[in-house]
Design an enzyme around this catalytic site. Structure first.
Site, PDB file in Angstrom:
ATOM      1  N   ASP A  58       0.827  -1.210   0.000  1.00  0.00           N
ATOM      2  CA  ASP A  58       0.000   0.000   0.000  1.00  0.00           C
ATOM      3  C   ASP A  58       0.866   1.267   0.000  1.00  0.00           C
ATOM      4  O   ASP A  58       1.951   1.279   0.555  1.00  0.00           O
ATOM      5  CB  ASP A  58      -0.859  -0.035   1.278  1.00  0.00           C
ATOM      6  CG  ASP A  58      -2.120   0.782   1.158  1.00  0.00           C
ATOM      7  OD1 ASP A  58      -2.326   1.421   0.107  1.00  0.00           O
ATOM      8  OD2 ASP A  58      -2.910   0.768   2.125  1.00  0.00           O
ATOM      9  N   ASP A 143      -6.124  -6.992   0.577  1.00  0.00           N
ATOM     10  CA  ASP A 143      -6.146  -6.706   2.007  1.00  0.00           C
ATOM     11  C   ASP A 143      -7.520  -6.154   2.417  1.00  0.00           C
ATOM     12  O   ASP A 143      -8.009  -5.211   1.790  1.00  0.00           O
ATOM     13  CB  ASP A 143      -5.029  -5.671   2.259  1.00  0.00           C
ATOM     14  CG  ASP A 143      -4.696  -5.472   3.716  1.00  0.00           C
ATOM     15  OD1 ASP A 143      -5.111  -6.288   4.546  1.00  0.00           O
ATOM     16  OD2 ASP A 143      -3.996  -4.474   4.008  1.00  0.00           O
ATOM     17  N   ARG A 197      -3.523 -14.484   5.666  1.00  0.00           N
ATOM     18  CA  ARG A 197      -3.044 -14.028   6.960  1.00  0.00           C
ATOM     19  C   ARG A 197      -3.883 -14.697   8.041  1.00  0.00           C
ATOM     20  O   ARG A 197      -5.103 -14.801   7.932  1.00  0.00           O
ATOM     21  CB  ARG A 197      -3.156 -12.514   7.038  1.00  0.00           C
ATOM     22  CG  ARG A 197      -2.062 -11.791   6.243  1.00  0.00           C
ATOM     23  CD  ARG A 197      -0.841 -11.560   7.090  1.00  0.00           C
ATOM     24  NE  ARG A 197      -1.221 -10.717   8.204  1.00  0.00           N
ATOM     25  CZ  ARG A 197      -1.293  -9.391   8.139  1.00  0.00           C
ATOM     26  NH1 ARG A 197      -0.963  -8.754   7.032  1.00  0.00           N
ATOM     27  NH2 ARG A 197      -1.668  -8.693   9.198  1.00  0.00           N
ATOM     28  N   ASP A 201      -1.534  -7.483  12.234  1.00  0.00           N
ATOM     29  CA  ASP A 201      -0.139  -7.179  11.865  1.00  0.00           C
ATOM     30  C   ASP A 201       0.877  -7.569  12.942  1.00  0.00           C
ATOM     31  O   ASP A 201       0.691  -7.313  14.131  1.00  0.00           O
ATOM     32  CB  ASP A 201       0.010  -5.683  11.576  1.00  0.00           C
ATOM     33  CG  ASP A 201      -0.746  -5.281  10.316  1.00  0.00           C
ATOM     34  OD1 ASP A 201      -1.623  -6.040   9.877  1.00  0.00           O
ATOM     35  OD2 ASP A 201      -0.456  -4.199   9.787  1.00  0.00           O
TER      36      ASP A 201
HETATM   37  C1  GLA Z   1      -2.720  -3.747   6.765  1.00  0.00           C
HETATM   38  C2  GLA Z   1      -1.961  -5.028   6.443  1.00  0.00           C
HETATM   39  C3  GLA Z   1      -0.487  -4.700   6.285  1.00  0.00           C
HETATM   40  C4  GLA Z   1      -0.288  -3.658   5.191  1.00  0.00           C
HETATM   41  C5  GLA Z   1      -1.144  -2.435   5.461  1.00  0.00           C
HETATM   42  C6  GLA Z   1      -1.178  -1.503   4.277  1.00  0.00           C
HETATM   43  O1  GLA Z   1      -2.353  -3.246   8.003  1.00  0.00           O
HETATM   44  O2  GLA Z   1      -2.152  -5.976   7.443  1.00  0.00           O
HETATM   45  O3  GLA Z   1       0.240  -5.874   5.991  1.00  0.00           O
HETATM   46  O4  GLA Z   1      -0.615  -4.230   3.942  1.00  0.00           O
HETATM   47  O5  GLA Z   1      -2.477  -2.787   5.761  1.00  0.00           O
HETATM   48  O6  GLA Z   1      -1.907  -0.336   4.547  1.00  0.00           O
END
Ligand code: GLA
Length: 372
Positions: A58, A143, A197, A201
Protein backbone atom coordinates in the site's frame (compact mmCIF):
# COMPACT_ATOMS: atom_id res chain seq x y z
CA UNK A 1 3.30 -27.64 -10.98
CA UNK A 2 1.00 -25.92 -8.50
CA UNK A 3 1.41 -22.19 -8.04
CA UNK A 4 3.03 -21.51 -4.65
CA UNK A 5 3.95 -25.16 -4.38
CA UNK A 6 6.38 -24.02 -1.66
CA UNK A 7 5.80 -21.14 0.79
CA UNK A 8 6.35 -17.98 -1.29
CA UNK A 9 9.51 -15.99 -0.51
CA UNK A 10 10.21 -12.36 -1.24
CA UNK A 11 10.46 -8.82 0.07
CA UNK A 12 7.54 -6.47 0.76
CA UNK A 13 7.71 -2.69 1.08
CA UNK A 14 5.26 -2.27 3.97
CA UNK A 15 7.44 -2.95 7.01
CA UNK A 16 10.29 -1.13 5.30
CA UNK A 17 8.09 1.99 5.09
CA UNK A 18 7.17 2.05 8.79
CA UNK A 19 8.91 4.49 11.12
CA UNK A 20 9.98 3.86 14.74
CA UNK A 21 6.40 4.34 15.96
CA UNK A 22 5.04 1.84 13.41
CA UNK A 23 3.47 4.64 11.38
CA UNK A 24 3.74 4.55 7.61
CA UNK A 25 6.13 7.07 6.10
CA UNK A 26 5.23 7.17 2.41
CA UNK A 27 8.19 9.36 1.52
CA UNK A 28 10.21 6.14 1.90
CA UNK A 29 8.23 4.50 -0.90
CA UNK A 30 9.53 5.92 -4.18
CA UNK A 31 10.60 4.40 -7.47
CA UNK A 32 14.24 5.11 -6.58
CA UNK A 33 14.06 3.49 -3.15
CA UNK A 34 12.11 0.52 -4.49
CA UNK A 35 14.57 -0.07 -7.31
CA UNK A 36 17.44 0.21 -4.85
CA UNK A 37 15.88 -2.42 -2.58
CA UNK A 38 15.20 -4.68 -5.56
CA UNK A 39 18.80 -4.31 -6.65
CA UNK A 40 19.87 -5.16 -3.09
CA UNK A 41 17.79 -8.35 -3.23
CA UNK A 42 20.11 -9.44 -6.00
CA UNK A 43 23.37 -8.04 -4.59
CA UNK A 44 22.97 -9.47 -1.07
CA UNK A 45 22.18 -12.98 -2.24
CA UNK A 46 18.52 -12.81 -1.22
CA UNK A 47 17.30 -13.71 -4.71
CA UNK A 48 19.80 -16.56 -4.97
CA UNK A 49 18.57 -17.83 -1.58
CA UNK A 50 15.00 -18.01 -2.91
CA UNK A 51 13.45 -14.58 -2.20
CA UNK A 52 11.95 -14.04 -5.64
CA UNK A 53 8.86 -11.84 -5.18
CA UNK A 54 9.34 -8.10 -4.89
CA UNK A 55 6.03 -6.82 -3.50
CA UNK A 56 4.94 -3.20 -3.62
CA UNK A 57 2.46 -2.81 -0.76
CA UNK A 58 0.00 0.00 0.00
CA UNK A 59 1.01 3.61 -0.58
CA UNK A 60 2.19 3.54 -4.20
CA UNK A 61 -1.11 4.78 -5.63
CA UNK A 62 -2.02 8.10 -7.13
CA UNK A 63 -5.19 9.77 -5.85
CA UNK A 64 -6.71 9.49 -9.32
CA UNK A 65 -7.07 6.53 -11.59
CA UNK A 66 -6.14 7.14 -15.22
CA UNK A 67 -8.61 7.86 -18.06
CA UNK A 68 -9.18 4.13 -18.54
CA UNK A 69 -9.98 3.69 -14.87
CA UNK A 70 -6.67 2.00 -14.09
CA UNK A 71 -4.69 2.44 -10.91
CA UNK A 72 -1.58 4.54 -11.32
CA UNK A 73 1.52 5.22 -9.33
CA UNK A 74 1.77 8.35 -7.19
CA UNK A 75 2.60 11.16 -9.61
CA UNK A 76 5.56 12.55 -7.64
CA UNK A 77 7.05 9.38 -6.16
CA UNK A 78 6.62 7.12 -9.20
CA UNK A 79 7.31 9.48 -12.09
CA UNK A 80 7.86 6.75 -14.63
CA UNK A 81 4.78 4.84 -13.61
CA UNK A 82 4.20 1.38 -12.17
CA UNK A 83 4.47 -0.58 -15.45
CA UNK A 84 7.99 0.82 -15.92
CA UNK A 85 8.94 -0.12 -12.35
CA UNK A 86 7.60 -3.62 -12.90
CA UNK A 87 9.71 -3.92 -16.03
CA UNK A 88 12.86 -2.64 -14.30
CA UNK A 89 12.44 -4.89 -11.28
CA UNK A 90 11.74 -7.91 -13.44
CA UNK A 91 14.82 -7.16 -15.53
CA UNK A 92 16.79 -7.95 -12.35
CA UNK A 93 15.39 -11.48 -12.40
CA UNK A 94 12.75 -10.86 -9.73
CA UNK A 95 9.00 -11.36 -9.85
CA UNK A 96 6.68 -8.47 -9.03
CA UNK A 97 3.81 -8.27 -6.56
CA UNK A 98 1.31 -5.49 -5.94
CA UNK A 99 -1.33 -4.49 -3.38
CA UNK A 100 -5.02 -3.76 -3.55
CA UNK A 101 -8.19 -4.07 -1.46
CA UNK A 102 -11.71 -5.43 -2.08
CA UNK A 103 -13.49 -2.35 -0.74
CA UNK A 104 -13.27 1.39 -1.39
CA UNK A 105 -10.54 2.30 1.10
CA UNK A 106 -7.05 0.88 1.42
CA UNK A 107 -5.69 0.42 4.93
CA UNK A 108 -3.33 3.36 4.38
CA UNK A 109 -6.28 5.57 3.53
CA UNK A 110 -8.04 4.30 6.60
CA UNK A 111 -5.28 4.35 9.16
CA UNK A 112 -2.44 6.48 7.78
CA UNK A 113 -4.22 9.46 6.17
CA UNK A 114 -3.10 8.34 2.74
CA UNK A 115 -4.44 10.34 -0.23
CA UNK A 116 -8.21 10.45 -0.70
CA UNK A 117 -9.31 8.85 -3.95
CA UNK A 118 -10.84 5.89 -5.65
CA UNK A 119 -8.04 3.42 -4.85
CA UNK A 120 -9.95 0.30 -3.81
CA UNK A 121 -10.82 -2.44 -6.28
CA UNK A 122 -14.54 -2.45 -5.47
CA UNK A 123 -16.35 -2.30 -8.83
CA UNK A 124 -12.93 -2.22 -10.52
CA UNK A 125 -12.06 -5.87 -9.92
CA UNK A 126 -11.90 -6.77 -13.59
CA UNK A 127 -10.01 -3.71 -14.77
CA UNK A 128 -7.52 -4.02 -11.91
CA UNK A 129 -6.90 -7.74 -12.47
CA UNK A 130 -6.45 -7.15 -16.19
CA UNK A 131 -4.10 -4.24 -15.68
CA UNK A 132 -2.03 -6.31 -13.23
CA UNK A 133 -1.79 -9.15 -15.73
CA UNK A 134 -0.81 -6.79 -18.57
CA UNK A 135 1.90 -5.20 -16.46
CA UNK A 136 3.33 -8.65 -15.79
CA UNK A 137 2.35 -8.87 -12.12
CA UNK A 138 3.09 -12.27 -10.50
CA UNK A 139 1.64 -11.79 -7.00
CA UNK A 140 -1.35 -9.88 -5.64
CA UNK A 141 -1.85 -9.03 -1.99
CA UNK A 142 -5.52 -8.28 -1.37
CA UNK A 143 -6.15 -6.71 2.01
CA UNK A 144 -9.50 -6.43 3.80
CA UNK A 145 -9.27 -3.08 5.61
CA UNK A 146 -12.77 -3.10 7.13
CA UNK A 147 -14.62 -3.60 3.85
CA UNK A 148 -17.50 -5.17 5.83
CA UNK A 149 -18.07 -1.89 7.66
CA UNK A 150 -17.21 0.52 4.85
CA UNK A 151 -18.84 -1.30 1.96
CA UNK A 152 -21.01 -4.04 3.47
CA UNK A 153 -18.92 -6.76 1.81
CA UNK A 154 -18.75 -10.41 2.78
CA UNK A 155 -15.11 -11.55 3.06
CA UNK A 156 -15.40 -14.92 1.36
CA UNK A 157 -17.46 -13.52 -1.52
CA UNK A 158 -15.25 -10.48 -2.02
CA UNK A 159 -11.98 -12.42 -1.91
CA UNK A 160 -13.40 -15.03 -4.28
CA UNK A 161 -14.38 -12.34 -6.74
CA UNK A 162 -10.80 -11.17 -7.19
CA UNK A 163 -9.61 -14.78 -7.34
CA UNK A 164 -11.96 -15.32 -10.28
CA UNK A 165 -10.85 -12.13 -12.04
CA UNK A 166 -7.19 -13.04 -11.62
CA UNK A 167 -7.80 -16.53 -12.94
CA UNK A 168 -9.72 -15.08 -15.91
CA UNK A 169 -6.58 -13.19 -17.00
CA UNK A 170 -4.91 -16.53 -17.70
CA UNK A 171 -1.72 -15.39 -15.95
CA UNK A 172 -0.11 -17.30 -13.07
CA UNK A 173 -0.55 -14.88 -10.17
CA UNK A 174 0.04 -15.88 -6.57
CA UNK A 175 -2.98 -14.67 -4.61
CA UNK A 176 -2.28 -13.59 -1.05
CA UNK A 177 -5.18 -12.44 1.11
CA UNK A 178 -5.34 -10.68 4.39
CA UNK A 179 -8.33 -10.42 6.69
CA UNK A 180 -6.19 -10.88 9.80
CA UNK A 181 -7.70 -14.26 10.67
CA UNK A 182 -10.99 -12.65 11.69
CA UNK A 183 -13.37 -14.88 9.70
CA UNK A 184 -11.63 -18.27 9.97
CA UNK A 185 -9.95 -17.91 6.55
CA UNK A 186 -8.29 -21.32 6.93
CA UNK A 187 -11.74 -22.86 6.42
CA UNK A 188 -12.45 -21.28 3.01
CA UNK A 189 -9.35 -19.51 1.68
CA UNK A 190 -7.44 -22.71 0.71
CA UNK A 191 -10.03 -23.25 -2.03
CA UNK A 192 -9.09 -20.16 -4.02
CA UNK A 193 -6.07 -18.39 -2.50
CA UNK A 194 -2.41 -19.32 -2.10
CA UNK A 195 -1.93 -17.81 1.36
CA UNK A 196 -4.04 -16.12 3.98
CA UNK A 197 -3.04 -14.03 6.96
CA UNK A 198 -3.90 -15.81 10.19
CA UNK A 199 -3.47 -12.78 12.46
CA UNK A 200 -3.39 -9.01 12.69
CA UNK A 201 -0.14 -7.18 11.86
CA UNK A 202 3.11 -8.45 13.34
CA UNK A 203 5.22 -5.63 14.76
CA UNK A 204 8.96 -5.67 15.35
CA UNK A 205 8.92 -6.41 19.06
CA UNK A 206 8.99 -9.54 21.21
CA UNK A 207 5.47 -9.23 22.66
CA UNK A 208 3.91 -8.93 19.22
CA UNK A 209 5.94 -11.94 18.10
CA UNK A 210 4.70 -14.12 20.97
CA UNK A 211 1.10 -12.97 20.56
CA UNK A 212 1.24 -13.83 16.86
CA UNK A 213 2.93 -17.17 17.50
CA UNK A 214 0.32 -18.28 20.03
CA UNK A 215 -2.47 -17.71 17.52
CA UNK A 216 -0.80 -20.16 15.08
CA UNK A 217 -1.12 -23.09 17.44
CA UNK A 218 -4.40 -24.67 16.22
CA UNK A 219 -3.93 -23.83 12.52
CA UNK A 220 -1.35 -26.41 11.42
CA UNK A 221 -3.87 -28.79 9.77
CA UNK A 222 -4.92 -26.19 7.18
CA UNK A 223 -1.66 -25.48 5.34
CA UNK A 224 -0.61 -27.43 2.26
CA UNK A 225 1.34 -26.88 -0.96
CA UNK A 226 -0.42 -24.16 -2.94
CA UNK A 227 -2.29 -22.86 0.13
CA UNK A 228 -0.39 -21.62 3.17
CA UNK A 229 -1.12 -20.21 6.59
CA UNK A 230 0.50 -16.76 6.69
CA UNK A 231 1.51 -15.57 10.18
CA UNK A 232 2.50 -12.24 8.51
CA UNK A 233 5.63 -10.86 6.96
CA UNK A 234 9.04 -11.09 8.59
CA UNK A 235 10.21 -8.38 10.95
CA UNK A 236 13.75 -9.80 11.04
CA UNK A 237 16.18 -6.89 11.19
CA UNK A 238 13.53 -4.35 12.19
CA UNK A 239 12.51 -2.39 15.28
CA UNK A 240 13.61 -3.46 18.73
CA UNK A 241 14.25 -7.12 17.93
CA UNK A 242 17.61 -8.29 19.28
CA UNK A 243 19.86 -10.78 17.49
CA UNK A 244 18.47 -13.61 19.61
CA UNK A 245 14.88 -12.50 18.96
CA UNK A 246 15.52 -12.20 15.21
CA UNK A 247 16.80 -15.78 15.16
CA UNK A 248 13.88 -17.10 17.21
CA UNK A 249 11.45 -15.33 14.86
CA UNK A 250 13.07 -16.73 11.73
CA UNK A 251 13.46 -20.28 13.12
CA UNK A 252 9.78 -20.32 14.11
CA UNK A 253 8.53 -19.04 10.75
CA UNK A 254 10.64 -21.73 9.04
CA UNK A 255 9.21 -24.56 11.12
CA UNK A 256 5.69 -23.19 10.48
CA UNK A 257 6.29 -23.37 6.69
CA UNK A 258 5.38 -19.69 6.64
CA UNK A 259 5.72 -17.55 3.52
CA UNK A 260 9.01 -15.67 4.03
CA UNK A 261 8.49 -12.04 3.06
CA UNK A 262 11.33 -9.92 4.38
CA UNK A 263 10.62 -6.24 5.06
CA UNK A 264 13.89 -4.83 6.34
CA UNK A 265 16.18 -2.33 4.68
CA UNK A 266 18.31 -4.63 2.54
CA UNK A 267 20.86 -1.92 1.82
CA UNK A 268 21.63 -1.20 5.45
CA UNK A 269 21.13 -4.63 7.00
CA UNK A 270 23.97 -6.04 9.08
CA UNK A 271 25.91 -9.08 7.92
CA UNK A 272 24.37 -10.99 10.80
CA UNK A 273 20.82 -10.26 9.61
CA UNK A 274 21.72 -11.14 6.05
CA UNK A 275 23.38 -14.40 7.09
CA UNK A 276 20.23 -15.33 8.98
CA UNK A 277 17.83 -14.47 6.15
CA UNK A 278 19.80 -16.39 3.52
CA UNK A 279 20.81 -19.36 5.70
CA UNK A 280 20.32 -22.42 3.45
CA UNK A 281 19.71 -24.84 6.33
CA UNK A 282 16.86 -22.74 7.72
CA UNK A 283 15.31 -21.99 4.34
CA UNK A 284 15.41 -25.69 3.54
CA UNK A 285 13.22 -26.35 6.58
CA UNK A 286 10.73 -23.66 5.58
CA UNK A 287 10.48 -24.92 2.01
CA UNK A 288 10.30 -28.62 2.86
CA UNK A 289 6.95 -30.36 2.92
CA UNK A 290 6.43 -33.79 4.39
CA UNK A 291 2.67 -33.64 4.83
CA UNK A 292 2.15 -31.24 7.72
CA UNK A 293 3.48 -27.84 8.78
CA UNK A 294 5.32 -27.55 12.09
CA UNK A 295 3.36 -27.24 15.30
CA UNK A 296 3.71 -26.85 19.04
CA UNK A 297 4.81 -30.27 20.31
CA UNK A 298 5.97 -29.63 23.90
CA UNK A 299 5.71 -26.98 26.55
CA UNK A 300 6.77 -26.38 30.11
CA UNK A 301 6.11 -22.87 31.38
CA UNK A 302 8.10 -20.41 29.27
CA UNK A 303 9.78 -23.21 27.34
CA UNK A 304 8.27 -24.53 24.14
CA UNK A 305 9.20 -26.81 21.29
CA UNK A 306 7.77 -26.16 17.83
CA UNK A 307 8.75 -28.94 15.47
CA UNK A 308 8.08 -30.59 12.15
CA UNK A 309 8.84 -33.78 10.34
CA UNK A 310 11.25 -33.43 7.43
CA UNK A 311 10.67 -35.19 4.11
CA UNK A 312 12.82 -38.04 2.86
CA UNK A 313 14.16 -35.80 0.09
CA UNK A 314 15.47 -33.41 2.75
CA UNK A 315 17.06 -36.18 4.81
CA UNK A 316 14.09 -37.12 7.02
CA UNK A 317 14.23 -36.65 10.78
CA UNK A 318 12.82 -33.70 12.65
CA UNK A 319 13.45 -29.95 12.74
CA UNK A 320 12.78 -28.51 16.19
CA UNK A 321 12.84 -24.98 17.60
CA UNK A 322 13.62 -24.92 21.32
CA UNK A 323 12.08 -21.60 22.33
CA UNK A 324 12.79 -19.79 25.58
CA UNK A 325 10.09 -17.15 26.02
CA UNK A 326 11.32 -16.26 29.49
CA UNK A 327 13.74 -13.76 30.97
CA UNK A 328 16.51 -16.11 32.17
CA UNK A 329 18.66 -18.80 30.63
CA UNK A 330 16.99 -22.21 30.39
CA UNK A 331 18.03 -25.81 29.79
CA UNK A 332 16.12 -28.17 27.52
CA UNK A 333 16.58 -31.90 27.98
CA UNK A 334 16.44 -33.03 24.33
CA UNK A 335 14.98 -36.49 25.01
CA UNK A 336 12.23 -35.05 27.18
CA UNK A 337 11.39 -32.06 25.03
CA UNK A 338 11.82 -33.49 21.53
CA UNK A 339 12.31 -37.27 21.73
CA UNK A 340 14.98 -39.94 21.30
CA UNK A 341 17.38 -39.38 18.44
CA UNK A 342 20.90 -40.54 17.71
CA UNK A 343 22.18 -37.34 16.14
CA UNK A 344 21.39 -33.67 16.57
CA UNK A 345 22.82 -30.61 14.87
CA UNK A 346 22.47 -26.95 15.77
CA UNK A 347 21.43 -25.55 12.38
CA UNK A 348 22.56 -21.97 13.02
CA UNK A 349 26.03 -22.72 14.43
CA UNK A 350 26.52 -25.94 12.49
CA UNK A 351 27.73 -27.67 15.68
CA UNK A 352 26.86 -31.25 16.50
CA UNK A 353 24.95 -31.62 19.74
CA UNK A 354 24.75 -34.69 22.00
CA UNK A 355 21.16 -35.84 21.43
CA UNK A 356 21.04 -37.54 24.84
CA UNK A 357 21.99 -34.40 26.75
CA UNK A 358 20.61 -30.92 27.21
CA UNK A 359 20.89 -27.57 25.44
CA UNK A 360 21.04 -24.15 26.99
CA UNK A 361 18.85 -21.46 25.41
CA UNK A 362 19.20 -17.75 26.11
CA UNK A 363 16.21 -15.63 27.21
CA UNK A 364 13.99 -14.43 24.30
CA UNK A 365 15.94 -16.87 22.20
CA UNK A 366 15.81 -20.19 20.45
CA UNK A 367 17.96 -23.03 19.20
CA UNK A 368 17.03 -24.75 15.96
CA UNK A 369 17.96 -28.44 15.83
CA UNK A 370 17.91 -31.02 13.04
CA UNK A 371 17.57 -34.46 14.61
CA UNK A 372 17.60 -37.93 13.15
C1 GLA B 1 -2.72 -3.75 6.76
C2 GLA B 1 -1.96 -5.03 6.44
C3 GLA B 1 -0.49 -4.70 6.29
C4 GLA B 1 -0.29 -3.66 5.19
C5 GLA B 1 -1.14 -2.44 5.46
C6 GLA B 1 -1.18 -1.50 4.28
O1 GLA B 1 -2.35 -3.25 8.00
O2 GLA B 1 -2.15 -5.98 7.44
O3 GLA B 1 0.24 -5.87 5.99
O4 GLA B 1 -0.62 -4.23 3.94
O5 GLA B 1 -2.48 -2.79 5.76
O6 GLA B 1 -1.91 -0.34 4.55
Amino acid sequence: MTLANRPPMGWNSWNYGLNERNRADFSRITEQSMLAQAQAMVDTGMLAAGYEYFVLDDGYQNARRDWQGRLQGHALRFRHGIPQLVEDVKALGLKFGIYSVPGTLTCAQQYDDYVAGDLGSLNHEQIDAQAFAEWGIDFVKYDWCRAHLNDGLDPEVAFKKMADELRATGRDIVYSISEYGFWKPHEWAPKFTNMWRTTDDLFADWDSLLRTLDLQEPLYPYSRPGAWNDPDMLQVGNGSLTSAENRAHFFLWAVLNAPLMAGNDLIRMTDEVRDLLIHPGIIEIDQDWSGEQGKLTWRDGDLQVWSKQMSEAAGSGVAAVLLNRGETNARFNIEQAVGSFSTAKDVWSGDLVDASSSVEVEPHGAVLLRLS
